[in-house]
Design a protein around this motif. Sequence first.
Motif, mmCIF file in Angstrom:
data_model
loop_
_atom_site.group_PDB
_atom_site.id
_atom_site.type_symbol
_atom_site.label_atom_id
_atom_site.label_comp_id
_atom_site.label_asym_id
_atom_site.label_seq_id
_atom_site.Cartn_x
_atom_site.Cartn_y
_atom_site.Cartn_z
ATOM 1 N N THR A 391 0.813 -1.221 0.000
ATOM 2 C CA THR A 391 0.000 0.000 0.000
ATOM 3 C C THR A 391 0.843 1.266 0.000
ATOM 4 O O THR A 391 0.293 2.369 -0.101
ATOM 5 N N GLU A 392 2.181 1.114 0.134
ATOM 6 C CA GLU A 392 3.093 2.258 0.243
ATOM 7 C C GLU A 392 2.661 3.169 1.393
ATOM 8 O O GLU A 392 2.627 4.389 1.282
ATOM 9 N N ALA A 393 2.322 2.525 2.519
ATOM 10 C CA ALA A 393 1.790 3.241 3.676
ATOM 11 C C ALA A 393 2.863 4.074 4.355
ATOM 12 O O ALA A 393 4.045 3.707 4.386
ATOM 13 N N ALA A 394 2.445 5.205 4.920
ATOM 14 C CA ALA A 394 3.331 6.085 5.680
ATOM 15 C C ALA A 394 2.679 6.379 7.031
ATOM 16 O O ALA A 394 1.478 6.188 7.222
ATOM 17 N N GLU A 395 3.487 6.835 7.960
ATOM 18 C CA GLU A 395 2.993 7.121 9.299
ATOM 19 C C GLU A 395 1.812 8.096 9.245
ATOM 20 O O GLU A 395 1.834 9.099 8.536
ATOM 21 N N GLY A 396 0.753 7.766 9.977
ATOM 22 C CA GLY A 396 -0.447 8.597 10.019
ATOM 23 C C GLY A 396 -1.524 8.171 9.047
ATOM 24 O O GLY A 396 -2.656 8.677 9.115
ATOM 25 N N ASP A 397 -1.214 7.254 8.128
ATOM 26 C CA ASP A 397 -2.208 6.793 7.170
ATOM 27 C C ASP A 397 -3.178 5.809 7.814
ATOM 28 O O ASP A 397 -2.909 5.214 8.861
ATOM 29 N N LEU A 398 -4.298 5.625 7.161
ATOM 30 C CA LEU A 398 -5.290 4.614 7.536
ATOM 31 C C LEU A 398 -5.426 3.642 6.375
ATOM 32 O O LEU A 398 -5.577 4.061 5.220
ATOM 33 N N LEU A 399 -5.369 2.354 6.663
ATOM 34 C CA LEU A 399 -5.517 1.318 5.642
ATOM 35 C C LEU A 399 -6.852 0.601 5.845
ATOM 36 O O LEU A 399 -7.228 0.286 6.981
ATOM 37 N N LEU A 400 -7.561 0.353 4.750
ATOM 38 C CA LEU A 400 -8.818 -0.385 4.792
ATOM 39 C C LEU A 400 -8.702 -1.579 3.868
ATOM 40 O O LEU A 400 -8.370 -1.432 2.686
ATOM 41 N N LEU A 401 -8.974 -2.778 4.387
ATOM 42 C CA LEU A 401 -8.816 -4.013 3.630
ATOM 43 C C LEU A 401 -10.136 -4.773 3.600
ATOM 44 O O LEU A 401 -10.870 -4.812 4.603
ATOM 45 N N VAL A 402 -10.423 -5.376 2.449
ATOM 46 C CA VAL A 402 -11.581 -6.239 2.298
ATOM 47 C C VAL A 402 -11.117 -7.554 1.688
ATOM 48 O O VAL A 402 -10.397 -7.562 0.682
ATOM 49 N N ALA A 403 -11.536 -8.674 2.311
ATOM 50 C CA ALA A 403 -11.242 -10.007 1.799
ATOM 51 C C ALA A 403 -12.556 -10.654 1.380
ATOM 52 O O ALA A 403 -13.442 -10.861 2.223
ATOM 53 N N ASP A 404 -12.690 -10.958 0.105
ATOM 54 C CA ASP A 404 -13.968 -11.487 -0.387
ATOM 55 C C ASP A 404 -13.755 -11.950 -1.825
ATOM 56 O O ASP A 404 -12.616 -12.026 -2.300
ATOM 57 N N GLU A 405 -14.868 -12.225 -2.530
ATOM 58 C CA GLU A 405 -14.762 -12.455 -3.961
ATOM 59 C C GLU A 405 -14.241 -11.177 -4.628
ATOM 60 O O GLU A 405 -14.467 -10.075 -4.141
ATOM 61 N N TRP A 406 -13.558 -11.350 -5.758
ATOM 62 C CA TRP A 406 -12.897 -10.212 -6.397
ATOM 63 C C TRP A 406 -13.876 -9.065 -6.642
ATOM 64 O O TRP A 406 -13.593 -7.911 -6.306
ATOM 65 N N MET A 407 -15.038 -9.359 -7.224
ATOM 66 C CA MET A 407 -15.978 -8.308 -7.553
ATOM 67 C C MET A 407 -16.478 -7.599 -6.300
ATOM 68 O O MET A 407 -16.552 -6.364 -6.252
ATOM 69 N N THR A 408 -16.800 -8.359 -5.264
ATOM 70 C CA THR A 408 -17.290 -7.750 -4.027
ATOM 71 C C THR A 408 -16.228 -6.862 -3.399
ATOM 72 O O THR A 408 -16.509 -5.731 -2.977
#
Length: 600
Positions: A391-408
Amino acid sequence: MVTADGHGEPGTPRVRQTAMRTHRCGDLRLADAGETVTVCGWVAHRRQHGQSLQFLDLRDYSGVVQCVVDGTVDVRSEYVLKITGTVTERPEGTVNPQLATGGVELRDCKVEVLSVAKPPPFPLDDRADNVDESTRLAYRYLDLRRERMQRNLRIRSAALSAIRAALAPLGFAEVETPLLMPSTPEGAREFIVPSRQFPGSFYALPQSPQLFKQLLMVGGMDRYFQFARCLRDEDLRADRQYEFTQLDLEMSFVDQQDVLDVVTAAVLAATEAAARVPVPPVVTMTWHEAMDRYGVDKPDLRFGMELVELTSVFAGSGFKAFAGAGAVKGIRVPGGSATHNRKALDTLTDTAKKLGAKGLVWMRVGAGGALESPVAKFLSPEELAGIVAGTEAAEGDLLLLVADEWMTACEVLGQLRNQLGRPPAGEGGFRYVWVVDFPLFVGIDKETGRPKPGHHPFTRPHPDDVDKMESDPLEVRSRAYDLVLNGWELGSGSIRIHEPDLQQRIFGLLGITPEEANARFGFFLTPFGYGAPPHGGFAFGIDRLVAILAGEDNIREVIAFPKTQSGLDPMTGAPTSVDERQLRELGVRVVDAPRPPVGR
């Protein structure tokens, strides 16, 4: 021929843009100082200075000019005046830099009252933006005097003129198609018109000129366009009205890129004429790429936060929610840790579930890439590092992840991306994108077992996928394409099927027999047996385009006389009942009709 300055060849009438005026109110400048001029317009503001002097701001569509008038002249706000006076430089300290005419005023004024006016029900300036919309629409003829509405409608006019000018040199002929046509109920809900001469029979108002424009290609018109009025009886919203205008065009002997190039030229000409700002190059991406990177088939390119593919990070994960998923995707919200407390994160999780996800994983990014999350303890150091890297995350960022079927996973994160990052309509410039290679079919009907069409049944399949139509229909791409601007779908089009045998294959897949096809589309299909050229076309919404160019969120602000969101017209009272005689002539009887709302 009459020239722009109103002078023409001998014997032709002299036409002046200003007519009974010498100048428009907003056109006067310091260069005009000393001239005696005549302006006409409405009194926007009136300021009385003692008994002998009053200052009038006279307004027409071009702007306002200050007029210094004898205080004994009886005028009020919104009176229509003709004023003749001398253009004079304003005294030092009284210049108004907010006005284009703020350096001058008219003095020694002679005033002629052309029309008196009652006090308007709301102020005809920016304060009216806070007036209830139904009130504004009830007095739309007053609302239109405001600078905002004048600007919007003239942006619309400039855009349409630019489109015409762009298409004419490319060989397009402007042709009008019928407003009364047969019903085609497989599309959007239609407005039906009863026939007086043939009781029990009905016309439909056109949802679009689709069938007629293809018949124009059979007729050899080669390249056609029109600004078509289209009507659909659908629930209204910010970007939808019962009646709307679209640029409709069709071209013969073309491939997909030819159509895209023509439409691109037209919309860029409209944008340049209306907005007068540089436009980044128009990009093209496939439907699959749009869904994979942005989670929607109408991506907004004005901001980042693209979806990131993280499935490989969890290929051997012991965390079942990730390991067993068809896809794991994420987005990075820059600086989102500070702006999202636990309550906000719980709300995002609930939103993701309502959109169809099993859940939502959030992660705050701390110093050195450390991830804070309820699920962090279930993930290995390698997986945590893979998330940060992916995600190329940096300090202070928020990450949101979803695990499901590709389309969903794509659709849920696409909605969250827009919710969290999308700029307002008037910000971020204009980012056009073509989305191509849509699926020809969008699923299997559970009752019939047949594929469901993603477009109208005359859309051409991708030539590389024709052999898979019967064996693997959901993998077949189409020659359909959408034009998207700032996350709004402006319109769509396709290369059409012009060969009867290929058309029958499509009908067969959809379960439409030759007899049914003839009954439903016979008047359209029969001409194709007389030699139809390869052709394709496009249509996009003028109202949506102009709304974006004007920085408006609602297309009602760029339509002269729109309906409210409930479909009512507060100004005319439509819809209304009609008398019994009219109904008898049409062979129509009203049964248990609820009365329209009172006081609309």
